[in-house]
Design an enzyme around this catalytic site. Sequence first.
Site, short mmCIF file in Angstrom:
data_model
loop_
_atom_site.label_atom_id
_atom_site.label_comp_id
_atom_site.label_asym_id
_atom_site.label_seq_id
_atom_site.Cartn_x
_atom_site.Cartn_y
_atom_site.Cartn_z
N GLU A 154 66.72 52.32 76.39
CA GLU A 154 65.64 52.79 75.52
C GLU A 154 65.24 51.65 74.58
OE1 GLU A 154 66.24 57.55 74.91
OE2 GLU A 154 67.67 56.29 73.87
N ASN A 193 69.48 61.11 73.79
CA ASN A 193 70.49 61.83 73.00
C ASN A 193 69.92 63.08 72.33
OD1 ASN A 193 72.76 60.35 73.61
ND2 ASN A 193 72.36 58.83 72.02
#
Length: 288
Positions: A154, A193
């Site tokens: 990311e 997440n």
Amino acid sequence: MSGIEQVGVIGGGLMGSGIIEVTARAGLDVIGIEINAEAATAAAERIEGSLRRAESRGKIESAEVTAVLSRIRFETDLDALADRDLVVEAASEDEQVKLDLFGRVGQILTNKDAILASNTSSIPIVKLGAVSGRASNVMGVHFFNPAPVMQLVELIPSLTTSTDTLDRMRTWVEEALGKKPIDATDRAGFVVNSLLVPYLLSAIRMYEAGYASAADIDRGMVLGCGHPMGPLALSDLIGLDTLKAIGESMYEEFKEPLYSPPPLLDRMVDAGLMGKKSGHGFYPYESR
Ligand code: CAA
Ligand code: NAD
């Protein structure tokens, strides 16, 4: 071209050692920083163990293992990072630790274009930039565990990150490392997440409430949903201290109860049961 040749990685734990391995396998020179000589030795052993495992599976030649290891050196003094083009911080998920590191390393780097990136799972990137004295060159670069295996990274610019920094990191991740980036915004948990952590914490709550055994909760998600591992085994792989810290950061930001670590997770961390890396979590482990 990213212009990134000399790389530093702070922290040689689960993620730092994987990021060092991936970077050295890409042909780049890497300095790893650890808190003391013992931790540096453990990190070096972790990297060599991973490379030897790849060698035993025929994925890398013995001579290449030697060449990769020769590109890595460990230091315990942050000053060793002065000439780096990129430093990836992968120290423990603790905001104070990271703020201290970004404040110090921001002053140590001599190349004005050097990028200072964090592998944090949940700590605001903008705060790390603010203390660094080079906010436009600071961003998040979030690798996944195990870093040598997982394709995703990311990319997280903050409000103060320059487009040049983001462009150079994207080029480095894609072209030098051969990883696949996605873009995320600077919110605790980023993309993956934000979805994964409430799922893992829900599985821990389910186990805590006695719905089913740990093994059956995990078998349910592996055999019923095709996940490579169940949520409790994955929590052990991530590290229960790290998972707790990520949940706390996400809860602090959004006040969403599903992000709040359940009492059992707190108790396990207090007891030193950190998961696979400590030899015991929801399951026992023979080798770390
Ligand atoms: N280093 C290098 N290679 C490794 C490795 C490691 N630590 N662990 C596994 N591998 C490689 C093996 O060599 C093997 O490669 P080949 O098939 O090419 O020979 C392959 O990965 C599979 O390994 P195994 O056969 O030993 O074991 P497995 O099939 O059970 O896979 C796993 C292990 C890759 C960890 C798999 O179970 C998996 O993908 N689990 C899910 C992992 C996951 O979800 N990660 C994300 C965590 S969340 C996160 O990272 C973000 C955060 O901020 C917390
Ligand atoms: P870890 O506990 O395995 O390792 C952390 C390492 O940082 C330790 O070896 C420790 O000695 C070192 N360290 C602590 N303070 C330091 C300092 N001041 N200077 C140098 N080294 C220092 O943790 P990890 O799982 O490798 O996580 C590291 C970072 O990566 C965290 O920000 C975490 O959120 C993130 N992350 C973790 C995972 C995961 O699955 N574990 C996945 C993606 C990102």
